[in-house]
Write a protein that holds these residues in place. Structure first.
Motif, mmCIF file in Angstrom:
data_model
loop_
_atom_site.group_PDB
_atom_site.id
_atom_site.type_symbol
_atom_site.label_atom_id
_atom_site.label_comp_id
_atom_site.label_asym_id
_atom_site.label_seq_id
_atom_site.Cartn_x
_atom_site.Cartn_y
_atom_site.Cartn_z
ATOM 1 N N ALA A 42 23.256 6.357 39.569
ATOM 2 C CA ALA A 42 23.870 5.456 40.549
ATOM 3 C C ALA A 42 23.586 4.000 40.197
ATOM 4 O O ALA A 42 24.462 3.131 40.325
ATOM 5 C CB ALA A 42 23.347 5.782 41.948
ATOM 6 N N LEU A 43 22.375 3.733 39.743
ATOM 7 C CA LEU A 43 22.007 2.378 39.336
ATOM 8 C C LEU A 43 22.869 1.908 38.178
ATOM 9 O O LEU A 43 23.363 0.769 38.158
ATOM 10 C CB LEU A 43 20.530 2.340 38.961
ATOM 11 C CG LEU A 43 20.001 1.030 38.367
ATOM 12 C CD1 LEU A 43 20.099 -0.088 39.399
ATOM 13 C CD2 LEU A 43 18.558 1.198 37.896
ATOM 14 N N CYS A 44 23.084 2.771 37.220
ATOM 15 C CA CYS A 44 23.908 2.421 36.057
ATOM 16 C C CYS A 44 25.335 2.093 36.478
ATOM 17 O O CYS A 44 25.940 1.136 35.987
ATOM 18 C CB CYS A 44 23.901 3.579 35.057
ATOM 19 S SG CYS A 44 24.874 3.277 33.564
ATOM 20 N N ALA A 45 25.867 2.870 37.426
ATOM 21 C CA ALA A 45 27.247 2.650 37.878
ATOM 22 C C ALA A 45 27.405 1.278 38.517
ATOM 23 O O ALA A 45 28.359 0.545 38.223
ATOM 24 C CB ALA A 45 27.652 3.747 38.859
ATOM 25 N N THR A 46 26.475 0.900 39.400
ATOM 26 C CA THR A 46 26.620 -0.387 40.077
ATOM 27 C C THR A 46 26.240 -1.549 39.163
ATOM 28 O O THR A 46 26.760 -2.652 39.325
ATOM 29 C CB THR A 46 25.783 -0.428 41.366
ATOM 30 O OG1 THR A 46 24.423 -0.064 41.083
ATOM 31 C CG2 THR A 46 26.355 0.528 42.389
ATOM 32 N N CYS A 47 25.354 -1.320 38.210
ATOM 33 C CA CYS A 47 25.084 -2.357 37.203
ATOM 34 C C CYS A 47 26.341 -2.616 36.374
ATOM 35 O O CYS A 47 26.664 -3.768 36.056
ATOM 36 C CB CYS A 47 23.935 -1.938 36.295
ATOM 37 S SG CYS A 47 22.292 -2.278 36.957
ATOM 38 N N SER A 86 18.815 2.652 44.935
ATOM 39 C CA SER A 86 19.240 2.674 43.526
ATOM 40 C C SER A 86 20.589 2.010 43.292
ATOM 41 O O SER A 86 20.710 1.179 42.369
ATOM 42 C CB SER A 86 19.215 4.107 42.974
ATOM 43 O OG SER A 86 20.034 4.966 43.737
ATOM 44 N N PRO A 87 21.653 2.296 44.075
ATOM 45 C CA PRO A 87 22.899 1.558 43.813
ATOM 46 C C PRO A 87 22.847 0.109 44.271
ATOM 47 O O PRO A 87 23.526 -0.748 43.696
ATOM 48 C CB PRO A 87 23.953 2.352 44.599
ATOM 49 C CG PRO A 87 23.198 3.045 45.670
ATOM 50 C CD PRO A 87 21.852 3.344 45.088
ATOM 51 N N PHE A 88 22.028 -0.186 45.290
ATOM 52 C CA PHE A 88 22.008 -1.548 45.817
ATOM 53 C C PHE A 88 21.125 -2.478 44.993
ATOM 54 O O PHE A 88 21.264 -3.703 45.080
ATOM 55 C CB PHE A 88 21.551 -1.540 47.277
ATOM 56 C CG PHE A 88 22.608 -0.989 48.189
ATOM 57 C CD1 PHE A 88 23.690 -1.764 48.550
ATOM 58 C CD2 PHE A 88 22.533 0.312 48.658
ATOM 59 C CE1 PHE A 88 24.683 -1.264 49.380
ATOM 60 C CE2 PHE A 88 23.518 0.824 49.481
ATOM 61 C CZ PHE A 88 24.600 0.038 49.846
ATOM 62 N N ILE A 89 20.236 -1.904 44.201
ATOM 63 C CA ILE A 89 19.432 -2.753 43.318
ATOM 64 C C ILE A 89 20.230 -3.102 42.058
ATOM 65 O O ILE A 89 19.875 -4.010 41.313
ATOM 66 C CB ILE A 89 18.095 -2.044 42.954
ATOM 67 C CG1 ILE A 89 17.002 -3.075 42.648
ATOM 68 C CG2 ILE A 89 18.264 -1.102 41.792
ATOM 69 C CD1 ILE A 89 16.465 -3.758 43.859
ATOM 70 N N LEU A 124 16.792 -11.096 46.433
ATOM 71 C CA LEU A 124 17.475 -9.948 47.032
ATOM 72 C C LEU A 124 16.767 -8.648 46.666
ATOM 73 O O LEU A 124 16.565 -7.766 47.520
ATOM 74 C CB LEU A 124 18.922 -9.925 46.543
ATOM 75 C CG LEU A 124 19.898 -8.961 47.203
ATOM 76 C CD1 LEU A 124 20.107 -9.311 48.659
ATOM 77 C CD2 LEU A 124 21.237 -8.992 46.464
ATOM 78 N N GLY A 125 16.378 -8.527 45.397
ATOM 79 C CA GLY A 125 15.668 -7.321 44.954
ATOM 80 C C GLY A 125 14.320 -7.170 45.625
ATOM 81 O O GLY A 125 13.923 -6.065 46.007
ATOM 82 N N ILE A 126 13.598 -8.295 45.781
ATOM 83 C CA ILE A 126 12.300 -8.239 46.463
ATOM 84 C C ILE A 126 12.477 -7.764 47.896
ATOM 85 O O ILE A 126 11.696 -6.952 48.411
ATOM 86 C CB ILE A 126 11.624 -9.630 46.422
ATOM 87 C CG1 ILE A 126 11.198 -9.963 44.990
ATOM 88 C CG2 ILE A 126 10.420 -9.677 47.360
ATOM 89 C CD1 ILE A 126 10.689 -11.383 44.828
#
Length: 479
Positions: A77-82, A200-203, A315-317
């Protein structure tokens, strides 16, 4: 399980009937045959495959194995949103090398996000017929293959078409992954892994710009997509090695197939074998991209591409801070269960974090809006983005968990509908974001977004009050 049908004895009063016509086929009267059918219907079908043994049940996997699966699908999911957010830093290169205007190059992001929204409407229902694993492997294999056309497009049409297709194929991890998490955990253990899945997708819109900023500043824009190709290949290998099938109905289907093969008896069947819902019906049931920060920090504070990417760190923090609150949320859920005699609280209890998040989001956006003046130090809007990240995380982990708990039998389809609604706005926002900020300025445009989120802030409170009544009217909710 027996390989033959057991005989059913009739009620004693049936044998006393002597004045009725006999059924020549079964040697029973018509009244006897009707009564026998009623009795048979109340008995369990000896050929129905409806339970998994403890060693077959994914919920009984070891904790380490479960987390390996969760982390793998979350990285997907992280890869997709990145892949979505990183493309924002390829706009200038695409516009220059493929000889198109900025508005056309932005379509690469819009079409990718549109694919993310439409894909779950297909893969969500498919995963509830054919299982999670085949969806993951097929979708990520196609994501890897189609990414080559994005990295090496001969002209703009190829770039745009394959941006849509890569978004469509990578969408499985924004809907089916939530179903996989629900496959692995009971309700009382679901919140923490669902929180990890949520972040995971929002990061991705945080990590993606940081990486893409450095890549675009120091090398060719095509390397942004080459990095994605490398990532998707490694992700595909991890899926093959670490992620088994977890969807219980599909595991039961495989078990029934094995029994039919071993016994030669074709009567063994699982619920999916007797499914009367069409795929079209299933699809009907299932029926903040990174622009604001480049404007604020790139145009107002004159950051380079590298440092525009780094501006997302606040935002990540904030999101990681929201994740750190999960133990307190879990403790509260256990307290509610104890007060309810050990019974799980209703799904609406999962919306409590969203109440806090729904208030934090507009407040942080107002803060962000009025600290975007050039004379205000750049650290102020970055600090304002921290509670925004926390609020976003609390809202979405709350909504995701509520959706899975309330609609567990069709969790993937329910998540698909959620993803479609969420990404529909995200797909069109890039098309008007630039013009909105040009006309209203950073303060006015950001304050407008804050006002819109203020209108939506009461929704968690409303659903907390009326959610049970709404679920009672739905035939798709979990009892």
């Amino acid at each position: 399980m027996s390989s033959h049908t057991s005989e059913t004895s009739l009620p004693e009063n049936l044998s006393e009937k002597t004045d009725v016509v006999r059924d020549p086929e079964h040697g029973l009267s018509r009244d006897d045959a009707s009564a026998k059918k009623e009795v048979d219907d109340t008995l369990p079908d000896p050929f129905a495959v409806t339970t998994l043994s403890p060693e077959e049940n994914p919920k009984n996997l070891s904790g380490l194995r479960k987390w390996a699966i969760v982390i793998t699908i979350c990285s997907g999911a992280l890869c997709a949103t990145c892949a979505s957010s990183m493309a924002a830093f390829a706009e200038a290169g695409v516009s220059h090398d493929l000889h198109v205007g900025k508005e056309v190059s932005i379509l690469g992001i819009t079409l990718f996000v549109l694919g993310l929204g439409l894909g779950p409407l297909l893969v969500g229902p498919l995963s509830e017929v054919h299982g999670r694993n085949i969806i993951y492997r097929t979708s990520y294999g196609l994501f890897f293959a189609f990414s080559w056309a994005v990295a090496f497009p001969p002209h703009i049409a190829v770039y745009l078409i394959f941006r849509f297709l890569t978004g469509f194929c990578s969408a499985a991890f924004l809907s089916v992954a939530g179903g996989s998490v629900s496959d692995l955990y009971e309700n009382d253990k679901l919140a923490t892994p669902m929180a990890v899945f949520t972040i995971s997708p929002f990061i991705g819109p945080v990590i993606g710009p940081v990486a893409a900023g450095f890549i675009s500043e120091n090398t060719d824009w095509r390397w942004i997509f080459r990095v994605i190709i490398i990532w998707t290949f490694l992700q595909f290998i991890l899926l093959l090695a670490l992620v088994p099938e977890t969807f219980a109905p599909v595991l039961l289907k495989k078990k029934a197939q094995k029994l039919r093969k071993e016994t030669g008896d074709s009567r063994y069947a699982c619920p999916l074998d007797r499914r009367d819902r069409t795929m079209m019906q299933a699809m009907m049931i299932s029926c903040y991209v990174p622009f604001t920060f480049p404007i604020i920090f790139g145009q107002v504070h004159h950051f380079s591409q590298e440092f525009v990417g780094l501006s997302f760190i606040g935002l990540g923090i904030g999101m990681l801070g929201g994740l750190s609150l999960q133990p307190f949320v879990n403790r509260h859920m256990h307290k509610l269960a104890a007060q309810n005699g050990g019974v799980h609280p209703p799904p609406e209890a999962r919306l409590i974090p969203a109440m806090f998040g729904g208030v934090m989001i507009p407040l942080s956006l107002y803060w962000l809006a009025f600290t975007t003046y050039p004379q205000v130090h750049w650290i102020a809007p970055i600090i304002a983005s921290v509670p925004f990240g926390t609020g976003i995380f609390l809202c979405f982990t709350s909504v995701f968990t509520y959706t899975v708990v309330a609609y567990r039998p069709i969790a993937a389809s329910a998540m698909a509908a959620n993803t479609f609604v969420r990404t529909s706005f995200a797909a069109v926002f890039p098309l008007f974001a630039g013009q909105m900020y040009d006309r209203l300025g950073t303060v006015g445009a950001t304050a407008l977004l804050a006002g819109l989120t203020t209108l939506f802030a009461p929704l968690p409170f409303i659903f907390y009050r009326i959610g049970a009544r709404l679920r009672a009217k739905s035939r798709f909710t979990h009892a």
